[in-house]
Motif scaffolding. Structure first.
Motif, PDB file in Angstrom:
ATOM      1  N   PRO A   1      31.725  41.073  29.929  1.00 27.32           N
ATOM      2  CA  PRO A   1      31.223  42.245  30.645  1.00 27.32           C
ATOM      3  C   PRO A   1      31.183  42.017  32.157  1.00 27.32           C
ATOM      4  O   PRO A   1      30.812  40.941  32.614  1.00 27.32           O
ATOM      5  CB  PRO A   1      29.807  42.413  30.097  1.00 27.32           C
ATOM      6  CG  PRO A   1      29.406  41.023  29.728  1.00 27.32           C
ATOM      7  CD  PRO A   1      30.656  40.298  29.291  1.00 27.32           C
ATOM      8  N   ARG A   2      31.622  42.983  32.910  1.00 29.24           N
ATOM      9  CA  ARG A   2      31.488  42.963  34.372  1.00 29.24           C
ATOM     10  C   ARG A   2      31.894  41.612  34.968  1.00 29.24           C
ATOM     11  O   ARG A   2      31.065  40.857  35.487  1.00 29.24           O
ATOM     12  CB  ARG A   2      30.060  43.307  34.784  1.00 29.24           C
ATOM     13  CG  ARG A   2      29.608  44.689  34.335  1.00 29.24           C
ATOM     14  CD  ARG A   2      28.182  44.965  34.756  1.00 29.24           C
ATOM     15  NE  ARG A   2      27.232  44.039  34.138  1.00 29.24           N
ATOM     16  CZ  ARG A   2      26.805  44.115  32.897  1.00 29.24           C
ATOM     17  NH1 ARG A   2      27.222  45.088  32.109  1.00 29.24           N
ATOM     18  NH2 ARG A   2      25.932  43.236  32.426  1.00 29.24           N
ATOM     19  N   VAL A   3      33.174  41.309  34.907  1.00 27.00           N
ATOM     20  CA  VAL A   3      33.653  40.010  35.380  1.00 27.00           C
ATOM     21  C   VAL A   3      33.505  39.881  36.896  1.00 27.00           C
ATOM     22  O   VAL A   3      33.546  40.848  37.642  1.00 27.00           O
ATOM     23  CB  VAL A   3      35.117  39.763  34.980  1.00 27.00           C
ATOM     24  CG1 VAL A   3      35.242  39.656  33.462  1.00 27.00           C
ATOM     25  CG2 VAL A   3      36.038  40.840  35.536  1.00 27.00           C
ATOM     26  N   SER A   4      33.356  38.632  37.313  1.00 26.75           N
ATOM     27  CA  SER A   4      33.316  38.314  38.734  1.00 26.75           C
ATOM     28  C   SER A   4      34.444  37.329  39.037  1.00 26.75           C
ATOM     29  O   SER A   4      35.128  36.844  38.124  1.00 26.75           O
ATOM     30  CB  SER A   4      31.965  37.685  39.100  1.00 26.75           C
ATOM     31  OG  SER A   4      31.810  36.452  38.418  1.00 26.75           O
ATOM     32  N   LEU A   5      34.632  37.040  40.316  1.00 29.87           N
ATOM     33  CA  LEU A   5      35.713  36.131  40.723  1.00 29.87           C
ATOM     34  C   LEU A   5      35.585  34.775  40.035  1.00 29.87           C
ATOM     35  O   LEU A   5      36.581  34.121  39.739  1.00 29.87           O
ATOM     36  CB  LEU A   5      35.709  35.957  42.235  1.00 29.87           C
ATOM     37  CG  LEU A   5      36.027  37.202  43.059  1.00 29.87           C
ATOM     38  CD1 LEU A   5      35.902  36.889  44.553  1.00 29.87           C
ATOM     39  CD2 LEU A   5      37.414  37.728  42.749  1.00 29.87           C
ATOM     40  N   SER A   6      34.367  34.350  39.771  1.00 21.10           N
ATOM     41  CA  SER A   6      34.139  33.042  39.150  1.00 21.10           C
ATOM     42  C   SER A   6      34.550  33.007  37.674  1.00 21.10           C
ATOM     43  O   SER A   6      34.545  31.935  37.061  1.00 21.10           O
ATOM     44  CB  SER A   6      32.660  32.652  39.271  1.00 21.10           C
ATOM     45  OG  SER A   6      31.844  33.569  38.567  1.00 21.10           O
ATOM     46  N   ASP A   7      34.918  34.142  37.122  1.00 21.63           N
ATOM     47  CA  ASP A   7      35.397  34.179  35.737  1.00 21.63           C
ATOM     48  C   ASP A   7      36.894  33.915  35.663  1.00 21.63           C
ATOM     49  O   ASP A   7      37.470  33.865  34.569  1.00 21.63           O
ATOM     50  CB  ASP A   7      35.080  35.535  35.098  1.00 21.63           C
ATOM     51  CG  ASP A   7      33.588  35.743  34.900  1.00 21.63           C
ATOM     52  OD1 ASP A   7      33.095  36.863  35.163  1.00 21.63           O
ATOM     53  OD2 ASP A   7      32.911  34.767  34.478  1.00 21.63           O
ATOM     54  N   THR A   8      37.538  33.751  36.803  1.00 21.80           N
ATOM     55  CA  THR A   8      38.961  33.398  36.834  1.00 21.80           C
ATOM     56  C   THR A   8      39.134  32.022  36.208  1.00 21.80           C
ATOM     57  O   THR A   8      38.609  31.034  36.706  1.00 21.80           O
ATOM     58  CB  THR A   8      39.489  33.392  38.282  1.00 21.80           C
ATOM     59  OG1 THR A   8      39.452  34.719  38.795  1.00 21.80           O
ATOM     60  CG2 THR A   8      40.933  32.872  38.312  1.00 21.80           C
ATOM     61  N   ALA A   9      39.840  31.989  35.086  1.00 14.21           N
ATOM     62  CA  ALA A   9      39.962  30.750  34.309  1.00 14.21           C
ATOM     63  C   ALA A   9      40.969  30.991  33.189  1.00 14.21           C
ATOM     64  O   ALA A   9      41.501  32.080  33.030  1.00 14.21           O
ATOM     65  CB  ALA A   9      38.609  30.345  33.716  1.00 14.21           C
ATOM     66  N   VAL A  10      41.213  29.937  32.406  1.00 13.73           N
ATOM     67  CA  VAL A  10      42.023  30.062  31.200  1.00 13.73           C
ATOM     68  C   VAL A  10      41.082  30.131  30.009  1.00 13.73           C
ATOM     69  O   VAL A  10      40.129  29.339  29.919  1.00 13.73           O
ATOM     70  CB  VAL A  10      42.992  28.879  31.043  1.00 13.73           C
ATOM     71  CG1 VAL A  10      43.792  29.012  29.747  1.00 13.73           C
ATOM     72  CG2 VAL A  10      43.936  28.810  32.238  1.00 13.73           C
ATOM     73  N   TYR A  11      41.331  31.066  29.123  1.00 16.08           N
ATOM     74  CA  TYR A  11      40.480  31.257  27.941  1.00 16.08           C
ATOM     75  C   TYR A  11      41.270  30.928  26.683  1.00 16.08           C
ATOM     76  O   TYR A  11      42.360  31.459  26.464  1.00 16.08           O
ATOM     77  CB  TYR A  11      39.965  32.706  27.903  1.00 16.08           C
ATOM     78  CG  TYR A  11      39.008  32.987  29.030  1.00 16.08           C
ATOM     79  CD1 TYR A  11      39.489  33.309  30.299  1.00 16.08           C
ATOM     80  CD2 TYR A  11      37.635  32.880  28.843  1.00 16.08           C
ATOM     81  CE1 TYR A  11      38.611  33.519  31.353  1.00 16.08           C
ATOM     82  CE2 TYR A  11      36.751  33.104  29.890  1.00 16.08           C
ATOM     83  CZ  TYR A  11      37.249  33.417  31.141  1.00 16.08           C
ATOM     84  OH  TYR A  11      36.379  33.625  32.183  1.00 16.08           O
ATOM     85  N   TYR A  12      40.710  30.029  25.886  1.00 18.46           N
ATOM     86  CA  TYR A  12      41.369  29.569  24.669  1.00 18.46           C
ATOM     87  C   TYR A  12      40.662  30.101  23.431  1.00 18.46           C
ATOM     88  O   TYR A  12      39.433  30.059  23.337  1.00 18.46           O
ATOM     89  CB  TYR A  12      41.359  28.042  24.601  1.00 18.46           C
ATOM     90  CG  TYR A  12      42.210  27.349  25.609  1.00 18.46           C
ATOM     91  CD1 TYR A  12      41.670  26.881  26.795  1.00 18.46           C
ATOM     92  CD2 TYR A  12      43.571  27.149  25.384  1.00 18.46           C
ATOM     93  CE1 TYR A  12      42.455  26.234  27.734  1.00 18.46           C
ATOM     94  CE2 TYR A  12      44.362  26.497  26.314  1.00 18.46           C
ATOM     95  CZ  TYR A  12      43.788  26.048  27.487  1.00 18.46           C
ATOM     96  OH  TYR A  12      44.588  25.415  28.411  1.00 18.46           O
TER      97      TYR A  12
END
Lengths: 115, 112
Positions: free
Chosen positions: B76-87
């Motif tokens: 929910p409501r992503v921020s810049l710090s959610d930039t990542a790889v999701y497995y």
């Protein structure tokens, strides 16, 4: 509670040498697993140790070995290094309750570069 | 081993909800679905885990349909710090993590 720690964080070796990486799990965790991560192959399971015994093993050659000490700390050794061994080596610990919801906690990894 | 398929990459603007779907057609009865987040040069970090229906925690929700052949991670409501790889991982952890497959992951880029 302190997290999983790995040493060293960075390592440069040349072909043919051997290397030992160290992992200290979260206090109380008895299971330690090792993974190799490369851009081409992604995250690949190496092996898992539980109570000083190798419990599970992935599909890696015998040059890759490990051990676990009585305090649950673990070491991974790679002998006769090859260029393709350059990777991020990750260690993960878990409480290893044996249940299906056994969460693994990863360390920051050791970046190994083989020249 | 259950094979997983995820989108290679996704872009999203800050403040939006992001849904990442993972396909796992040959999931077995005892398999659980687990999602991890990984930042560059760091180890993966556990996000959420579920078996069926919906699971929610303080950072994400996991939706699993009745047939369990896919799952959707919702941020929910992503921020810049959610930039990542999701497995997305699927497997029966009782047998140890060698029976769990890490897929190629989805690289999420959050745009300001």
């Amino acid at each position: 509670k302190a997290g999983v720690t790995q040493t060293p964080r960075y390592l440069i070796k040349t072909r043919g040498q051997q290397v030992t990486l160290s992992c200290s799990p979260i206090s109380g965790h008895r299971s330690v697993s090792w993974y190799q991560q490369t851009p081409g192959q992604g995250l690949q399971f190496l092996f898992e140790y539980f109570s000083e015994t190798q419990r599970n093993k992935g599909n890696f050659p015998g040059r890759f070995s490990g051990r676990q000490f009585s305090n649950s700390r673990s070491e991974m050794n790679v002998s006769t290094l090859e260029l393709g061994d350059s990777a991020l080596y990750l260690c993960a610990s878990s409480g290893a309750s044996g249940g299906p919801v056994d969460t693994q906690y990863f360390g920051p990894g050791t970046r190994l570069t083989v020249l | 081993l259950a094979k997983t398929t995820q989108p290679i990459s996704m872009d999203s603007y800050e403040g939006q909800e992001v849904n990442i779907t993972c396909s796992h057609n040959n999931i077995a009865t005892n398999d659980y679905i687990t999602w991890y987040q990984q930042f560059p040069s760091q180890g993966p970090r556990f996000i959420i885990q579920g078996y069926k229906t919906k699971v929610t925690n303080e950072v994400a929700s996991l939706f699993i349909p009745a047939d369990r052949k896919s799952s959707t991670l919702s941020l929910p409501r992503v921020s810049l710090s959610d930039t990542a790889v999701y497995y997305c991982l699927v497997g029966d952890l009782r047998g140890g993590y060698q029976k769990v497959t890490f897929g190629t992951g989805t690289k999420l880029q959050v745009i300001p």
